[in-house]
Design a protein around this motif. Structure first.
Motif, PDB file in Angstrom:
ATOM      1  N   MET A  27       0.587  -1.254  -0.294  1.00  0.00           N
ATOM      2  CA  MET A  27       0.019   0.000  -0.023  1.00  0.00           C
ATOM      3  C   MET A  27       0.808   1.340  -0.056  1.00  0.00           C
ATOM      4  O   MET A  27       0.575   2.400  -0.780  1.00  0.00           O
ATOM      5  CB  MET A  27      -0.860  -0.104   1.139  1.00  0.00           C
ATOM      6  CG  MET A  27      -2.005  -1.014   1.159  1.00  0.00           C
ATOM      7  SD  MET A  27      -3.065  -1.072  -0.203  1.00  0.00           S
ATOM      8  CE  MET A  27      -2.212  -2.176  -1.293  1.00  0.00           C
ATOM      9  N   ARG A  30       2.064   1.680  -3.449  1.00  0.00           N
ATOM     10  CA  ARG A  30       1.029   2.029  -4.360  1.00  0.00           C
ATOM     11  C   ARG A  30       0.763   3.511  -3.990  1.00  0.00           C
ATOM     12  O   ARG A  30       0.877   4.398  -5.079  1.00  0.00           O
ATOM     13  CB  ARG A  30      -0.560   1.410  -3.978  1.00  0.00           C
ATOM     14  CG  ARG A  30      -1.834   1.914  -4.590  1.00  0.00           C
ATOM     15  CD  ARG A  30      -2.847   1.965  -3.735  1.00  0.00           C
ATOM     16  NE  ARG A  30      -2.939   2.531  -2.487  1.00  0.00           N
ATOM     17  CZ  ARG A  30      -3.782   2.481  -1.416  1.00  0.00           C
ATOM     18  NH1 ARG A  30      -4.784   1.673  -1.807  1.00  0.00           N
ATOM     19  NH2 ARG A  30      -3.682   3.164  -0.565  1.00  0.00           N
ATOM     20  N   ASP A  31       0.815   4.056  -2.775  1.00  0.00           N
ATOM     21  CA  ASP A  31       0.654   5.408  -2.612  1.00  0.00           C
ATOM     22  C   ASP A  31       1.938   6.152  -3.079  1.00  0.00           C
ATOM     23  O   ASP A  31       1.771   7.408  -3.453  1.00  0.00           O
ATOM     24  CB  ASP A  31       0.560   5.808  -1.089  1.00  0.00           C
ATOM     25  CG  ASP A  31      -0.976   5.425  -0.594  1.00  0.00           C
ATOM     26  OD1 ASP A  31      -1.866   5.212  -1.459  1.00  0.00           O
ATOM     27  OD2 ASP A  31      -0.988   5.765   0.548  1.00  0.00           O
ATOM     28  N   HIS A  34       1.469   6.926  -6.498  1.00  0.00           N
ATOM     29  CA  HIS A  34       0.487   8.134  -6.650  1.00  0.00           C
ATOM     30  C   HIS A  34       0.962   9.389  -6.422  1.00  0.00           C
ATOM     31  O   HIS A  34       0.601  10.445  -6.575  1.00  0.00           O
ATOM     32  CB  HIS A  34      -0.676   7.802  -5.813  1.00  0.00           C
ATOM     33  CG  HIS A  34      -1.437   6.676  -6.369  1.00  0.00           C
ATOM     34  ND1 HIS A  34      -2.664   6.218  -5.414  1.00  0.00           N
ATOM     35  CD2 HIS A  34      -1.789   5.918  -7.413  1.00  0.00           C
ATOM     36  CE1 HIS A  34      -3.203   4.998  -5.866  1.00  0.00           C
ATOM     37  NE2 HIS A  34      -2.669   5.320  -7.244  1.00  0.00           N
ATOM     38  N   LEU A  36       2.912  10.114  -3.330  1.00  0.00           N
ATOM     39  CA  LEU A  36       2.712  10.594  -1.806  1.00  0.00           C
ATOM     40  C   LEU A  36       4.472  10.367  -1.427  1.00  0.00           C
ATOM     41  O   LEU A  36       4.993   9.590  -2.090  1.00  0.00           O
ATOM     42  CB  LEU A  36       2.002   9.497  -1.118  1.00  0.00           C
ATOM     43  CG  LEU A  36       0.618  10.279  -0.903  1.00  0.00           C
ATOM     44  CD1 LEU A  36       0.109  10.211  -2.135  1.00  0.00           C
ATOM     45  CD2 LEU A  36      -0.052   9.340   0.293  1.00  0.00           C
ATOM     46  N   GLN A  41       1.709  12.060   5.088  1.00  0.00           N
ATOM     47  CA  GLN A  41       0.754  11.741   3.676  1.00  0.00           C
ATOM     48  C   GLN A  41       0.340  10.190   3.548  1.00  0.00           C
ATOM     49  O   GLN A  41      -0.788   9.881   3.347  1.00  0.00           O
ATOM     50  CB  GLN A  41       1.659  12.148   2.319  1.00  0.00           C
ATOM     51  CG  GLN A  41       1.602  13.546   2.355  1.00  0.00           C
ATOM     52  CD  GLN A  41       2.659  13.867   1.126  1.00  0.00           C
ATOM     53  OE1 GLN A  41       3.520  13.218   0.753  1.00  0.00           O
ATOM     54  NE2 GLN A  41       2.016  14.852   0.321  1.00  0.00           N
ATOM     55  N   PHE A  42       1.433   9.312   3.993  1.00  0.00           N
ATOM     56  CA  PHE A  42       1.114   7.990   3.791  1.00  0.00           C
ATOM     57  C   PHE A  42       0.329   7.741   5.162  1.00  0.00           C
ATOM     58  O   PHE A  42      -0.740   6.942   5.126  1.00  0.00           O
ATOM     59  CB  PHE A  42       2.510   7.288   4.027  1.00  0.00           C
ATOM     60  CG  PHE A  42       3.389   7.278   2.892  1.00  0.00           C
ATOM     61  CD1 PHE A  42       2.794   6.704   1.608  1.00  0.00           C
ATOM     62  CD2 PHE A  42       4.695   7.837   2.823  1.00  0.00           C
ATOM     63  CE1 PHE A  42       3.917   6.670   0.552  1.00  0.00           C
ATOM     64  CE2 PHE A  42       5.401   7.945   1.815  1.00  0.00           C
ATOM     65  CZ  PHE A  42       5.193   7.143   0.523  1.00  0.00           C
ATOM     66  N   SER A  45      -3.372   8.644   4.468  1.00  0.00           N
ATOM     67  CA  SER A  45      -3.908   7.837   3.371  1.00  0.00           C
ATOM     68  C   SER A  45      -4.379   6.266   3.784  1.00  0.00           C
ATOM     69  O   SER A  45      -5.353   5.840   3.537  1.00  0.00           O
ATOM     70  CB  SER A  45      -2.874   7.652   1.994  1.00  0.00           C
ATOM     71  OG  SER A  45      -3.568   6.733   1.188  1.00  0.00           O
ATOM     72  N   LEU A  46      -3.350   5.719   4.538  1.00  0.00           N
ATOM     73  CA  LEU A  46      -3.449   4.388   5.038  1.00  0.00           C
ATOM     74  C   LEU A  46      -4.061   4.224   6.433  1.00  0.00           C
ATOM     75  O   LEU A  46      -4.394   2.872   6.550  1.00  0.00           O
ATOM     76  CB  LEU A  46      -1.841   4.063   4.933  1.00  0.00           C
ATOM     77  CG  LEU A  46      -1.208   3.911   3.543  1.00  0.00           C
ATOM     78  CD1 LEU A  46       0.025   3.366   3.691  1.00  0.00           C
ATOM     79  CD2 LEU A  46      -1.978   2.950   2.715  1.00  0.00           C
TER      80      LEU A  46
END
Length: 165
Positions: A27, A30-31, A34, A36, A41-42, A45-46
């Motif tokens: 994940m 993935r971020d 995108h 990040l 931020q991580f 998002s997570l």
């Protein structure tokens, strides 16, 4: 097997899993794809615990997927930027996304891949770079490589025997 044991075996799948195979690491990658880069931020998002996030970011940096760069001295703050290795992992995540959309998106697609020129939806598949043929069409088989040990050769022979039957 523990990750260090996966890393010692000759299997490329096991070696990849040892470096990026847990859900949080995937994940994070993935971020990062995108765009990040920062811890906060991580985390936002997570919704991941800070200690888990810090651990996975460190592991991904040590494995070469991310590069840690200092962007603030006081207080010390780092960002995590994809390396060439990390960017090379993009098709793996796209393939996982397509698989998940095909098999697990009961409520419909939440995300997908689109051609930036046409805007049309894309369906990522794995193809052989030499022939352009899909590798899931039944004309490809796993083979032992030059560095294979007896266990790898035995596993490949078993797989070849099974597919011939």
């Amino acid at each position: 097997m523990r990750n260090s044991e996966f890393d010692r075996c000759l299997c490329p799948v096991a070696r990849t899993v040892a470096r990026a195979g847990d859900a949080w690491s995937l994940m994070i990658l993935r971020d990062a794809l995108h765009g990040l880069t920062r811890f906060d931020q991580f985390r936002k998002s997570l919704s991941v615990a800070p200690n888990i996030l810090a651990d996975r970011l460190t592991r991904l940096a040590e494995a070469g997927f991310l590069e840690r760069r200092r962007y603030n001295e006081r207080p010390p703050r780092d960002e995590y930027v994809l390396t060439e290795l990390g960017r090379d992992f993009r098709p793996v995540l796209y393939a996982m996304m397509a698989f998940g959309n095909r098999h697990f998106a009961r409520e419909g697609l939440a995300s997908g891949l689109a051609d930036t020129t046409t805007g049309l939806a894309a369906d990522p598949v794995v193809v052989d770079a030499h022939t352009g043929r899909r590798v899931d069409d039944g004309t490809f088989t796993l083979v032992a490589g030059p560095a294979a040990d007896d266990a790898v050769r035995a596993r490949m022979a078993f797989a070849a025997h099974r597919s011939a039957a």
